[in-house]
Design a protein around this motif. Structure first.
Motif, mmCIF file in Angstrom:
data_model
loop_
_atom_site.group_PDB
_atom_site.id
_atom_site.type_symbol
_atom_site.label_atom_id
_atom_site.label_comp_id
_atom_site.label_asym_id
_atom_site.label_seq_id
_atom_site.Cartn_x
_atom_site.Cartn_y
_atom_site.Cartn_z
ATOM 1 N N HIS A 1 17.809 -29.862 -60.361
ATOM 2 C CA HIS A 1 16.946 -30.853 -59.720
ATOM 3 C C HIS A 1 15.509 -30.856 -60.242
ATOM 4 O O HIS A 1 14.731 -31.728 -59.872
ATOM 5 C CB HIS A 1 16.924 -30.634 -58.211
ATOM 6 C CG HIS A 1 18.273 -30.764 -57.562
ATOM 7 N ND1 HIS A 1 18.930 -31.965 -57.424
ATOM 8 C CD2 HIS A 1 19.092 -29.821 -57.023
ATOM 9 C CE1 HIS A 1 20.092 -31.764 -56.814
ATOM 10 N NE2 HIS A 1 20.209 -30.476 -56.565
ATOM 11 N N GLY A 2 15.164 -29.852 -61.033
ATOM 12 C CA GLY A 2 13.825 -29.809 -61.590
ATOM 13 C C GLY A 2 12.787 -29.158 -60.698
ATOM 14 O O GLY A 2 11.632 -29.029 -61.075
ATOM 15 N N GLN A 3 13.179 -28.729 -59.504
ATOM 16 C CA GLN A 3 12.261 -28.086 -58.563
ATOM 17 C C GLN A 3 13.047 -27.300 -57.536
ATOM 18 O O GLN A 3 14.235 -27.570 -57.305
ATOM 19 C CB GLN A 3 11.402 -29.138 -57.861
ATOM 20 C CG GLN A 3 12.220 -30.183 -57.113
ATOM 21 C CD GLN A 3 11.371 -31.329 -56.619
ATOM 22 O OE1 GLN A 3 10.224 -31.139 -56.256
ATOM 23 N NE2 GLN A 3 11.922 -32.530 -56.602
ATOM 24 N N VAL A 4 12.389 -26.327 -56.939
ATOM 25 C CA VAL A 4 13.031 -25.505 -55.905
ATOM 26 C C VAL A 4 12.842 -26.175 -54.554
ATOM 27 O O VAL A 4 11.731 -26.566 -54.190
ATOM 28 C CB VAL A 4 12.428 -24.088 -55.883
ATOM 29 C CG1 VAL A 4 13.037 -23.270 -54.743
ATOM 30 C CG2 VAL A 4 12.646 -23.390 -57.220
ATOM 31 N N HIS A 5 13.928 -26.304 -53.824
ATOM 32 C CA HIS A 5 13.854 -26.929 -52.504
ATOM 33 C C HIS A 5 13.071 -26.026 -51.553
ATOM 34 O O HIS A 5 13.247 -24.798 -51.554
ATOM 35 C CB HIS A 5 15.265 -27.166 -51.953
ATOM 36 C CG HIS A 5 15.309 -28.092 -50.782
ATOM 37 N ND1 HIS A 5 14.919 -27.714 -49.519
ATOM 38 C CD2 HIS A 5 15.689 -29.397 -50.686
ATOM 39 C CE1 HIS A 5 15.066 -28.733 -48.687
ATOM 40 N NE2 HIS A 5 15.537 -29.771 -49.366
ATOM 41 N N PRO A 6 12.186 -26.589 -50.709
ATOM 42 C CA PRO A 6 11.377 -25.764 -49.789
ATOM 43 C C PRO A 6 12.189 -24.938 -48.804
ATOM 44 O O PRO A 6 11.695 -23.920 -48.299
ATOM 45 C CB PRO A 6 10.502 -26.795 -49.065
ATOM 46 C CG PRO A 6 11.145 -28.123 -49.300
ATOM 47 C CD PRO A 6 11.820 -28.022 -50.634
ATOM 48 N N ALA A 7 13.423 -25.338 -48.520
ATOM 49 C CA ALA A 7 14.243 -24.559 -47.592
ATOM 50 C C ALA A 7 14.444 -23.132 -48.086
ATOM 51 O O ALA A 7 14.514 -22.189 -47.294
ATOM 52 C CB ALA A 7 15.602 -25.239 -47.400
ATOM 53 N N HIS A 8 14.528 -22.970 -49.393
ATOM 54 C CA HIS A 8 14.710 -21.623 -49.945
ATOM 55 C C HIS A 8 13.479 -20.750 -49.713
ATOM 56 O O HIS A 8 13.596 -19.536 -49.530
ATOM 57 C CB HIS A 8 15.033 -21.706 -51.437
ATOM 58 C CG HIS A 8 16.411 -22.192 -51.737
ATOM 59 N ND1 HIS A 8 17.513 -21.828 -50.989
ATOM 60 C CD2 HIS A 8 16.887 -23.001 -52.736
ATOM 61 C CE1 HIS A 8 18.598 -22.392 -51.498
ATOM 62 N NE2 HIS A 8 18.247 -23.102 -52.540
ATOM 63 N N TYR A 9 12.299 -21.356 -49.736
ATOM 64 C CA TYR A 9 11.090 -20.581 -49.467
ATOM 65 C C TYR A 9 11.055 -20.128 -48.007
ATOM 66 O O TYR A 9 10.577 -19.030 -47.703
ATOM 67 C CB TYR A 9 9.854 -21.414 -49.801
ATOM 68 C CG TYR A 9 9.686 -21.673 -51.283
ATOM 69 C CD1 TYR A 9 9.446 -20.622 -52.168
ATOM 70 C CD2 TYR A 9 9.783 -22.961 -51.813
ATOM 71 C CE1 TYR A 9 9.297 -20.847 -53.537
ATOM 72 C CE2 TYR A 9 9.647 -23.197 -53.173
ATOM 73 C CZ TYR A 9 9.399 -22.137 -54.028
ATOM 74 O OH TYR A 9 9.261 -22.365 -55.370
#
Length: 243
Positions: A204-212
């Protein structure tokens, strides 16, 4: 935030198919780790079929939830979203039961002197109760955000990851015979999370905030455990369960 969410919910079919397959495969990794962890305890004689009824009930509860998680990710991977949503009702109820019975089992374990010898009662109590709190927060959030699949699947992944501390703890902690080695369990959990983050960035080109949010919850879990476990009031409270 809306732009981030849209980038994960939209897009071409191929990235979504890869994502669904990825989380199903990660559920199988969890399953293998659970078999290894609990199998190891049986092999060294710590666990047995002669345990009290509540130990077996707790085991069935945990294994059942893992089975539901594997099944749910498999249903999504094969595109059967209708059955996935119907089973979600069962999953929600199971989560409530898991937390309630899990918290009771923790105190019962202390009361009957069944905690591992490298744990103090206060550390064991804080570690496991806070782990239940992390699971409840992540799973509850995932269920509330069930209509936003990008958040839902990642938060449920985080909830399942928090429970995997039990399996990895059985593999790691006996090797060091020191409760401080729970930090190594945290490292393993964060490594799993890192794989999911890397997948997001690659696809997706970016880390989803849910993982943070998951990573933050796991870090807070360990930090607060070490902070509270040595306090006299917590030590006295944990000891009260042992009579």
């Amino acid at each position: 935030m809306a732009t981030i969410s849209q980038s994960f919910e939209g897009g071409q079919r191929d990235p979504m198919t890869r994502e669904r397959t990825f989380y199903f495969r990660m559920s199988l990794v969890f399953l293998i780790a659970a078999i290894a962890g609990f199998g190891f305890f049986f092999a060294i004689g710590v666990s047995s079929f002669h345990s009290p009824w509540w130990v077996h009930t707790h085991a069935v509860t945990m294994v059942g939830f893992l089975g539901l998680y594997v099944m749910q990710t498999w249903l999504v991977a094969r595109g059967d979203l209708a059955l996935h949503r119907r089973l979600g009702i069962l999953v929600a109820g199971w989560c409530i039961w898991l937390v309630a019975f899990g918290c009771w089992t923790i105190t019962r374990t202390i009361a009957q002197g069944r905690i591992a010898p490298f744990f103090t009662p206060s550390f064991f109590l804080m570690m496991d109760w806070l782990n239940m709190a992390v699971f409840a927060a992540l799973a509850g959030s995932a269920l509330l955000l069930r209509m936003r699949s990008d958040w839902h699947k990642r938060l449920m992944f985080g909830a399942m990851l928090s429970l995997m501390s039990v399996a990895w703890g059985r593999l790691i902690l006996p090797q060091f015979f020191d409760q401080r080695a729970i930090v190594l369990v945290l490292v393993v959990l964060l490594a799993h999370l890192g794989v999911a983050m890397r997948f997001d960035r690659r696809v997706h080109g970016q880390v989803h905030p849910a993982h943070y949010w998951t990573g933050g919850a796991l870090l807070v879990w360990i930090a607060v455990t070490f902070t509270l476990a040595g306090r006299p009031s917590v030590i006295a409270y944990a000891s009260s369960f042992a009579g």
